[in-house]
Design an enzyme around this catalytic site. Structure first.
Site, mmCIF file in Angstrom:
data_model
loop_
_atom_site.group_PDB
_atom_site.id
_atom_site.type_symbol
_atom_site.label_atom_id
_atom_site.label_comp_id
_atom_site.label_asym_id
_atom_site.label_seq_id
_atom_site.Cartn_x
_atom_site.Cartn_y
_atom_site.Cartn_z
ATOM 1 C CD1 TRP A 1 0.928 -0.123 2.962
ATOM 2 C CD2 TRP A 1 -0.854 1.059 3.618
ATOM 3 N NE1 TRP A 1 1.179 0.328 4.239
ATOM 4 C CE2 TRP A 1 0.099 1.049 4.659
ATOM 5 C CE3 TRP A 1 -2.049 1.739 3.806
ATOM 6 C CZ2 TRP A 1 -0.120 1.699 5.881
ATOM 7 C CZ3 TRP A 1 -2.266 2.378 5.021
ATOM 8 C CH2 TRP A 1 -1.317 2.352 6.035
ATOM 9 C CG ASP A 2 4.860 0.791 1.014
ATOM 10 O OD1 ASP A 2 5.566 1.153 1.971
ATOM 11 O OD2 ASP A 2 4.406 -0.362 0.909
ATOM 12 C CD GLU B 1 1.700 -4.293 8.631
ATOM 13 O OE1 GLU B 1 2.797 -4.225 9.208
ATOM 14 O OE2 GLU B 1 1.593 -4.393 7.398
ATOM 15 C CE LYS C 1 5.405 -2.873 11.206
ATOM 16 N NZ LYS C 1 5.274 -3.871 10.108
ATOM 17 C CD GLN C 2 2.296 0.606 9.806
ATOM 18 O OE1 GLN C 2 3.386 1.006 9.428
ATOM 19 N NE2 GLN C 2 1.574 -0.249 9.098
#
Length: 804
Positions: free
Chosen positions: A354-355, A493, A614-615
């Site tokens: 998805w970057d 995630e 995580k983010q």
């Protein structure tokens, strides 16, 4: 680092893998890592070369279970060039005494320079200078020039130039238990005295890859006569060139290389094309000039200039440089997506995630034709996405979390925790939000370009297919009177399942639900942007019914969003029931806790049980949407958006995030830019340094983090200028950090080329002369909107804040 140079003045074997990734040279078609030409792959060096979109599958028996992986292929190594004096050992930097060392990546010119002065075991001192580039205009061509000087000796010099097709995919230690030999030798040839060629084929995808090299010895700028011998083994060919060299004398060896594959357009045979192109190429200097000119053109279009801070300028230049080596004008007719780690290494096996959500916004405003070509990668795999949705019982198009050659789901079923050494089940294919990212990318591209032809040909069909998928995965909860989405994973995630649950997936991830409501609301607008006759054809082709569109409208107004603790958006339903985490205790015990998933699993624990991220997950909403847009979304959904909602949620989730991804710093810097400039700048610096200082636990050597690199530049371009494209209006609300005094860049919007400059509290916009239509611009000035038309050839200066 300086504005245009990344320089290393010492040879450090422990850092070599990291530096090889950062010193890679490429052109959007292929990339070669910055290993020394004399180096083979080992625990120190990894001279990989990768062609955009070239994959192959291999299968491995893991404890009686067949594991299949599709990898970005490490193609034949074109670099090998070394030498020896008389009958001495072949030069290798790890077997000599290094007296002086300098490596410089010249980003302005796209050239890697290397100088080594060394003493061998017999006391002979030599100096080697090396220049290399992968041609930005002639995408199949690369060149290497090596100058050898005999400092205190005279003798017989033998230079060995080779092409090595015996290489394997061995660049990621945790993958080494898996099959890695993708190349099958086909033939080697010597079509001319100075030329050699090698052809291999990938093991399963049967893609033919041909590399040809012309090796010429020069003295004082002219070719010199030398004795040559060729040697060929299976998958390997070399030439030995012998000449006499006097004390103090120098010779230059030019190696001109061409790379072709059977995937290329407008070729008859890759082997013949590689040989022919190599024969037709000029010498090193002749090739260098158009290469440098092409880079100059790119920097004019893609450059970002900060008024002060050489270190920040240099880091941004490095990030733009590697972005352009991954995607460039050379990418525009290649069937390839945007890999998370660039074409710079084998991490994530070169897969597409998805970057692009973090990459496309920058490209959209510089060279949107590149974005269009990269979106076409998705469109070519639309039928596979439709099949995947159908196979899971859904409608529409369901794109995979990890994509490679043909668009099937490439997410592994097992992954290795290097901290525990255990192979674990992997449920990350449930990150269906990749489909939301693709839809958002289509929408944003359309907002910048109003490219009706793209929407008519492919964009609308993809977008509506994704809408149809989400409408089929969502279901009506009649008790709540709202629609819910169950069994997915969010961007975080870390939460694959509920505590103790056997079945993976969580319910009502807030990011997923809200983005679903947003894309469904925009579905009809997408159709409105398509010319009438083509709109009718798309509706007929897809079989869109009025009842279906009415359902999307209803879902966009009645999607469920979970909340807890007085106005905190729950990351997912039930999040509030998870345990709080001992952040101070684990930080004291482990120091770096950015990869809490690995730490906890090694302790036979799991992040599924805790309020840890995580983010950014919920906070991604504040990254993608302005407060005005979020207010509109909230009201459409029937929820109350109070003035403190953003601050409240940012503080809550920041305290529970370990930043185990380079993307995390980008998002948090963005959302703090107007709340807490000091912390925003700190996160921005973390993102800038993530690859340069290799802050992700030594992973940069496996490939750069392209999303974070592009994200830093976009943060400067859009985040600090408050630039938005909504409707048919270009918005600005500048707020530079205290550390930045000025900012300027060039952008493209709706066929107009605009120079943007922010200095102190003043915004300057200058539209270049051309054929574009006038643009509606709105600038936020002391809390109020100021509107004006920007016509081609006009400029406007706006003071956005009064002097204190």
């Amino acid at each position: 680092m300086s504005r245009w140079s990344l320089v290393y003045l010492d040879y450090d074997p422990a850092e070599e893998g990291h530096r090889e990734a950062l010193c890679a040279v490429g052109n959007g078609y292929f990339v070669t890592r910055g290993a020394g030409a004399e180096c083979k792959a080992n625990d120190v060096h990894y001279p990989g070369t990768y062609v955009a979109g070239l994959y192959d599958r291999l299968r491995t028996d893991m404890a009686g279970r067949e594991v299949e992986n599709e990898d970005l292929v490490n193609i034949p190594n074109w670099l090998p060039l070394t030498f020896r004096v008389d009958d001495g050992p072949w030069f290798h930097i790890d077997t000599v005494t290094v007296l002086d060392y300098r490596v410089e990546l010249d980003m302005r010119r796209g050239v890697l320079n290397r100088r080594v002065r060394f003493e061998d075991g017999d006391g002979r001192i030599s100096q080697v200078g090396e220049q290399r580039f992968v041609h930005m205009r002639y995408r199949h061509v690369a060149a290497l020039e090596t100058t050898i000087r005999a400092v205190n000796w005279a003798g017989r010099l033998t230079v060995r130039s080779a092409l090595d097709g015996t290489v394997v995919n061995d660049g990621v230690a945790r993958y080494r238990d898996l099959a890695q030999r993708h190349l099958v030798p086909r033939r080697t040839t010597t079509p001319a005295p100075e030329t050699m060629a090698l052809e291999v084929e990938t093991a399963e995808s049967e893609i033919r890859i041909a590399v040809a090299a012309r090796t010429t010895v020069m003295r004082d700028g002219a070719p010199m006569t030398a004795t040559r011998d060729s040697h060929a083994d299976e998958g390997y060919i070399s030439q030995d060139v012998r000449l006499d060299l006097g004390e103090g004398e120098a010779v230059s060896v030019e190696k001109i290389v061409s790379v072709f594959t059977s995937r290329d357009n407008a070729i008859a045979d890759p082997h013949l094309e590689a040989v022919m192109r190599t024969r037709r190429c000029g010498d090193f200097a002749t090739l260098l000039a158009p290469h440098v000119l092409e880079w100059d053109h790119l920097w004019r279009r893609f450059g970002v200039h900060l008024g002060d801070g050489e270190e920040v300028n240099a880091a941004l230049s490095l990030h733009v440089f590697h972005l352009l080596q991954t995607v460039s004008p050379n990418s525009m007719d290649i069937d390839a997506g945007v890999p998370a780690r660039g074409w710079h290494g084998e991490a994530y096996r070169g897969h597409i995630f998805w970057d692009e959500l973090f990459i496309f916004p920058f490209i959209n405003t510089r060279l949107p034709e590149i974005t269009r070509s990269l979106l076409r990668y998705r469109f070519r795999r639309l039928s596979e996405a439709a099949w995947a949705a159908q196979a899971c019982g859904y409608e529409g198009a369901m794109f995979p979390w990890q994509s490679a050659s043909n668009g099937r789901e490439e997410t592994q079923t097992l992954h290795l925790n290097p901290k525990s050494g255990r192979w674990l089940p992997d449920a990350s294919h449930l990150q269906r939000h990749i489909n939301l990212a693709i839809a958002h990318n289509i929408w944003q591209y359309d907002e910048v370009t109003r490219d009706a032809d793209f929407l008519a040909a492919m964009g609308a069909e993809m977008y509506l297919g994704i809408c149809r998928f989400w409408a089929s995965i969502a279901e009506l909860d009649r008790v709540r009177g709202r629609y819910v989405i169950r069994g997915v994973m969010g961007p975080d995630e870390y939460h694959e399942r509920y505590p103790g649950a056997e079945t993976p997936g969580i319910d009502n991830n807030a990011y997923t639900n809200i983005l679903t409501a947003w894309i469904l609301a925009k579905g009809l607008t997408v159709l409105d942007h398509v010319p009438g006759h083509r709109r009718d054809e798309i509706v007929e082709t897809l079989g869109l019914r009025r009842e279906e569109l009415e359902l999307w409208e209803d879902m966009s107004r009645r999607m469920f969003v979970p909340f807890h603790d007085g106005g905190i958006i729950s990351q997912f339903e039930g999040y509030e029931n998870l345990k709080e985490f001992d952040w101070p205790g684990y930080a004291e015990r482990y120091g770096d806790i950015s990869r809490l998933d690995r730490i906890l699993e090694a302790e036979h624990d799991t992040p599924n049980d805790y309020k840890v991220s995580k983010q950014a997950d919920v906070l991604m909403l504040f990254y993608l949407f302005s407060q005005k847009e979020l207010t509109e979304i909230w009201h459409r959904l029937g929820y109350e958006f109070d003035d403190d909602l953003v601050r409240r949620n940012v503080e809550y989730y920041l305290a529970r995030t370990c930043h185990g991804s380079t993307l995390s710093s980008i998002v948090h810097s963005w959302i703090l830019a107007r709340m807490d400039r000091r912390r925003s700048w700190a996160f921005f610096r973390q993102a800038l340094e993530s690859d340069i200082r290799d802050t992700q636990g030594g992973t940069t050597k496996e490939g750069i983090h392209l999303g974070a690199m592009a994200g830093t530049v976009d943060l400067v371009q859009r985040g600090y200028t408050g630039m938005e494209m909504r409707g048919d209006t270009l918005y600005f609300d500048p707020a530079l950090p205290e550390e930045l005094k000025s900012l300027r860049f060039h952008m493209q919007y709706r066929r107009q080329c605009i120079d943007v400059e922010v200095e102190d509290a003043t915004l300057r916009l200058a539209a270049r002369s051309g054929a574009g239509d006038p643009i509606d611009v709105v600038v936020r000035v002391d809390g109020a909107d100021r509107s004006f038309l920007l016509r081609p050839g006009e400029s406007h200066e706006v003071v956005v804040r009064a002097a204190p």
